[in-house]
Design a protein around this motif. Structure first.
Motif, PDB file in Angstrom:
ATOM      1  N   VAL A 127       0.835  -1.200   0.000  1.00 34.63           N
ATOM      2  CA  VAL A 127       0.000   0.000   0.000  1.00 34.63           C
ATOM      3  C   VAL A 127       0.873   1.253   0.000  1.00 34.63           C
ATOM      4  N   GLY A 128       1.852   1.284   0.886  1.00 33.66           N
ATOM      5  CA  GLY A 128       2.739   2.442   0.956  1.00 33.66           C
ATOM      6  C   GLY A 128       3.528   2.654  -0.315  1.00 33.66           C
ATOM      7  N   MET A 129       4.020   1.560  -0.912  1.00 35.12           N
ATOM      8  CA  MET A 129       4.762   1.709  -2.165  1.00 35.12           C
ATOM      9  C   MET A 129       3.843   2.182  -3.284  1.00 35.12           C
ATOM     10  N   GLY A 130       2.595   1.733  -3.271  1.00 33.96           N
ATOM     11  CA  GLY A 130       1.644   2.246  -4.253  1.00 33.96           C
ATOM     12  C   GLY A 130       1.488   3.750  -4.128  1.00 33.96           C
ATOM     13  N   ALA A 131       1.481   4.247  -2.891  1.00 32.06           N
ATOM     14  CA  ALA A 131       1.395   5.686  -2.661  1.00 32.06           C
ATOM     15  C   ALA A 131       2.649   6.401  -3.147  1.00 32.06           C
ATOM     16  N   VAL A 132       3.804   5.795  -2.910  1.00 30.51           N
ATOM     17  CA  VAL A 132       5.069   6.385  -3.375  1.00 30.51           C
ATOM     18  C   VAL A 132       5.105   6.454  -4.894  1.00 30.51           C
ATOM     19  N   PHE A 133       4.750   5.350  -5.549  1.00 31.81           N
ATOM     20  CA  PHE A 133       4.724   5.345  -7.015  1.00 31.81           C
ATOM     21  C   PHE A 133       3.806   6.450  -7.541  1.00 31.81           C
ATOM     22  N   ALA A 134       2.645   6.606  -6.902  1.00 33.84           N
ATOM     23  CA  ALA A 134       1.665   7.598  -7.351  1.00 33.84           C
ATOM     24  C   ALA A 134       2.194   9.015  -7.149  1.00 33.84           C
ATOM     25  N   ALA A 135       2.811   9.253  -5.998  1.00 32.54           N
ATOM     26  CA  ALA A 135       3.360  10.586  -5.737  1.00 32.54           C
ATOM     27  C   ALA A 135       4.473  10.918  -6.724  1.00 32.54           C
ATOM     28  N   ALA A 136       5.316   9.940  -7.029  1.00 29.64           N
ATOM     29  CA  ALA A 136       6.382  10.159  -8.009  1.00 29.64           C
ATOM     30  C   ALA A 136       5.790  10.416  -9.395  1.00 29.64           C
ATOM     31  N   TYR A 137       4.749   9.679  -9.741  1.00 26.29           N
ATOM     32  CA  TYR A 137       4.072   9.879 -11.029  1.00 26.29           C
ATOM     33  C   TYR A 137       3.526  11.298 -11.136  1.00 26.29           C
ATOM     34  N   LEU A 138       2.996  11.824 -10.040  1.00 23.81           N
ATOM     35  CA  LEU A 138       2.451  13.180 -10.041  1.00 23.81           C
ATOM     36  C   LEU A 138       3.524  14.257  -9.959  1.00 23.81           C
ATOM     37  N   GLY A 139       4.771  13.839  -9.740  1.00 27.20           N
ATOM     38  CA  GLY A 139       5.866  14.797  -9.705  1.00 27.20           C
ATOM     39  C   GLY A 139       5.990  15.562  -8.402  1.00 27.20           C
ATOM     40  N   VAL A 140       5.533  14.976  -7.292  1.00 23.20           N
ATOM     41  CA  VAL A 140       5.616  15.654  -6.000  1.00 23.20           C
ATOM     42  C   VAL A 140       7.081  15.868  -5.638  1.00 23.20           C
ATOM     43  N   GLU A 141       7.398  17.071  -5.210  1.00 28.40           N
ATOM     44  CA  GLU A 141       8.791  17.487  -5.004  1.00 28.40           C
ATOM     45  C   GLU A 141       9.467  16.740  -3.851  1.00 28.40           C
ATOM     46  N   THR A 142       8.776  16.596  -2.733  1.00 30.87           N
ATOM     47  CA  THR A 142       9.365  15.955  -1.555  1.00 30.87           C
ATOM     48  C   THR A 142       8.511  14.761  -1.146  1.00 30.87           C
ATOM     49  N   ILE A 143       9.089  13.564  -1.272  1.00 30.35           N
ATOM     50  CA  ILE A 143       8.390  12.321  -0.924  1.00 30.35           C
ATOM     51  C   ILE A 143       9.198  11.634   0.168  1.00 30.35           C
ATOM     52  N   ILE A 144       8.667  11.633   1.381  1.00 32.91           N
ATOM     53  CA  ILE A 144       9.358  11.097   2.548  1.00 32.91           C
ATOM     54  C   ILE A 144       8.750   9.746   2.911  1.00 32.91           C
ATOM     55  N   VAL A 145       9.578   8.737   3.085  1.00 35.46           N
ATOM     56  CA  VAL A 145       9.083   7.419   3.474  1.00 35.46           C
ATOM     57  C   VAL A 145       9.573   7.084   4.879  1.00 35.46           C
ATOM     58  N   VAL A 146       8.705   6.418   5.644  1.00 33.71           N
ATOM     59  CA  VAL A 146       9.011   6.023   7.017  1.00 33.71           C
ATOM     60  C   VAL A 146       8.719   4.536   7.162  1.00 33.71           C
ATOM     61  N   ASP A 147       9.696   3.784   7.634  1.00 33.33           N
ATOM     62  CA  ASP A 147       9.521   2.342   7.818  1.00 33.33           C
ATOM     63  C   ASP A 147      10.559   1.856   8.815  1.00 33.33           C
ATOM     64  N   LEU A 148      10.391   0.625   9.278  1.00 37.56           N
ATOM     65  CA  LEU A 148      11.316   0.036  10.240  1.00 37.56           C
ATOM     66  C   LEU A 148      12.427  -0.762   9.582  1.00 37.56           C
ATOM     67  N   VAL A 149      12.268  -1.089   8.303  1.00 37.13           N
ATOM     68  CA  VAL A 149      13.210  -1.969   7.604  1.00 37.13           C
ATOM     69  C   VAL A 149      14.115  -1.131   6.695  1.00 37.13           C
ATOM     70  N   PHE A 200       2.167   0.910 -15.352  1.00 40.20           N
ATOM     71  CA  PHE A 200       3.181  -0.142 -15.268  1.00 40.20           C
ATOM     72  C   PHE A 200       3.876  -0.328 -16.609  1.00 40.20           C
ATOM     73  N   GLU A 201       3.107  -0.381 -17.676  1.00 41.23           N
ATOM     74  CA  GLU A 201       3.680  -0.590 -19.003  1.00 41.23           C
ATOM     75  C   GLU A 201       4.561   0.576 -19.429  1.00 41.23           C
ATOM     76  N   GLU A 202       4.306   1.764 -18.885  1.00 40.29           N
ATOM     77  CA  GLU A 202       5.114   2.949 -19.176  1.00 40.29           C
ATOM     78  C   GLU A 202       6.312   3.085 -18.239  1.00 40.29           C
ATOM     79  N   GLY A 203       6.475   2.129 -17.314  1.00 37.70           N
ATOM     80  CA  GLY A 203       7.587   2.161 -16.365  1.00 37.70           C
ATOM     81  C   GLY A 203       7.372   3.100 -15.198  1.00 37.70           C
ATOM     82  N   LYS A 204       6.132   3.527 -14.972  1.00 36.15           N
ATOM     83  CA  LYS A 204       5.841   4.507 -13.921  1.00 36.15           C
ATOM     84  C   LYS A 204       5.183   3.895 -12.687  1.00 36.15           C
ATOM     85  N   PHE A 205       4.986   2.610 -12.694  1.00 43.96           N
ATOM     86  CA  PHE A 205       4.383   1.931 -11.553  1.00 43.96           C
ATOM     87  C   PHE A 205       5.044   0.564 -11.423  1.00 43.96           C
TER      88      PHE A 205
END
Length: 374
Positions: free
Chosen positions: A203-225, A335-340
């Motif tokens: 779910v979180g990676m889906g959100a990251v892919f989407a934010a990158a697709y939209l061109g969001v300037e700052t994308i911060i990820v938080v995880d334990l691993v 996905f086929e365009e390499g964006k997901f």
């Protein structure tokens, strides 16, 4: 005539997933018999096993299926035998949300998908028989796809082109759609802004892919691993924070203009303490969205008064407010365009390696295990 196949069955709460011979009833008029190629493994399936989410037993689960249509009920119009399909959630077709193109907001979402309602005539009548003739509940999210074959409610079916990679893209119907839809369909962040994503599972990676697709300037990820954090930065995130650190909120604020905090945040773990951290890390006038849940019986961990004074918006969201018949093909196109790049975070397992897949997901070794059934 009953259709003989094999499925992973949970006999009761806390029981192991056991692959056993079963018989499927003929599809109802609104149902489809599908030969399952593959199914993604999701934490929601494990929450049925451990009782965190409600379910009748014995039952089958699996709700990120993909395969080929074998036969269809008399009222089915969405697909025909031989079609390739991805599977997603089900819904009632009758409530205000369903009537206005927001089936993920269905008023009967829980009753249908967790209660396993197949249609209004038979309700959640079991359509599977075990080796001793015992009733087994199917229709989990309209599909119960941890099986070689399964009977699927038509609403859960998304027809896709014949050349679609059914194994790699099987998980689009739930986890990835949930994360991506949260960002694309609801938050809709501007390019010159910031978003923090808590929990870098599917779910979180889906959100990251989407934010990158939209061109969001700052994308911060938080995880334990740590390995997940590094992978997320390779696939679109701009900054990472280890959730074990004592100053997670301060680190996020330092990465944003005026040390204000993230303008948008996605909480994808379903952990109440993480939700509180996400709220604390949110800028005033920011928008926090929950697309993970700890299950029934948990309250929101922040004060209404404090939230009001900070003018923060909090949203709970199911399945990314997605209409699968439209959104899943959109994600396939990305996905086929390499964006997901879901292929970069998944690993396949054979039908006999189910327990290995569960362990890999629990340990954080694999973000999205996919069980190959045929």
């Amino acid at each position: 005539m009953p259709f003989k196949t094999q499925a992973y069955v949970l006999a009761e709460k806390d029981a192991p997933f056991v692959l056993q011979d079963v018989e499927l009833e003929d599809p109802q008029p609104n149902e489809v018999l599908v030969e399952i190629k593959a199914c993604g493994l999701c934490h929601t399936d494990l929450c049925i096993q451990n009782g965190a989410f409600p379910s009748p037993f014995p039952c089958t689960t699996g709700h990120e299926g993909a395969g080929k249509v074998v036969s269809v009920g008399s009222a089915v119009t969405r697909c025909k035998p031989g079609d390739s399909v991805l599977l997603s959630f089900s819904y009632c077709n009758e409530c205000a949300s369903c009537k206005t193109d927001h089936p993920a907001g269905c008023e009967k979402f829980g009753e249908i998908n967790f209660g396993r309602v197949r249609n209004s005539v038979i309700g959640n009548k079991p359509g599977i028989k075990g080796p001793k003739g015992e009733d087994i509940f199917g229709a989990f999210f309209g599909q119960s796809a941890f099986a070689k074959h399964t009977v699927v409610v038509e609403n859960s079916v998304v027809k896709v082109p014949s050349g679609t990679d059914l194994t790699t893209l099987a998980p689009l119907g739930c986890g990835f759609q949930t994360g991506a839809g949260s960002v694309i369909n609801v938050l809709k962040p501007e390019k010159k802004t910031s978003i923090a994503v808590f929990g870098i599972g599917a779910v979180g990676m889906g959100a990251v892919f989407a934010a990158a697709y939209l061109g969001v300037e700052t994308i911060i990820v938080v995880d334990l691993v740590p390995e997940r954090l590094e992978l997320a930065k390779k696939l679109g995130a701009t900054h990472s924070v280890n959730g074990k650190d004592s100053d997670v909120v301060a680190q996020i604020k330092k990465l944003t203009p005026y040390n204000a905090g993230a303008a948008y945040a996605v909480e994808a773990t379903g952990n109440v303490r993480v939700l509180k951290t996400a709220h604390d890390a949110l800028a005033n006038r920011g928008h926090l969205l929950s697309c993970g849940t700890p299950g029934p019986g948990h309250a929101i961990p922040f004060e209404i008064h404090d939230n009001l004074l900070a003018s923060k918006t909090y949203t709970g969201l199911t399945e990314g407010d997605s209409n699968p018949v439209e959104f899943v093909p959109f994600l396939i196109k990305l996905f086929e365009e390499g964006k997901f790049p879901v292929d970069k975070i998944s690993k396949t397992y054979t039908i006999d390696e189910f327990d290995h897949a569960v362990h890999a997901m629990h340990s954080g070794e694999v973000i999205k295990p996919i069980i190959v059934f045929n």
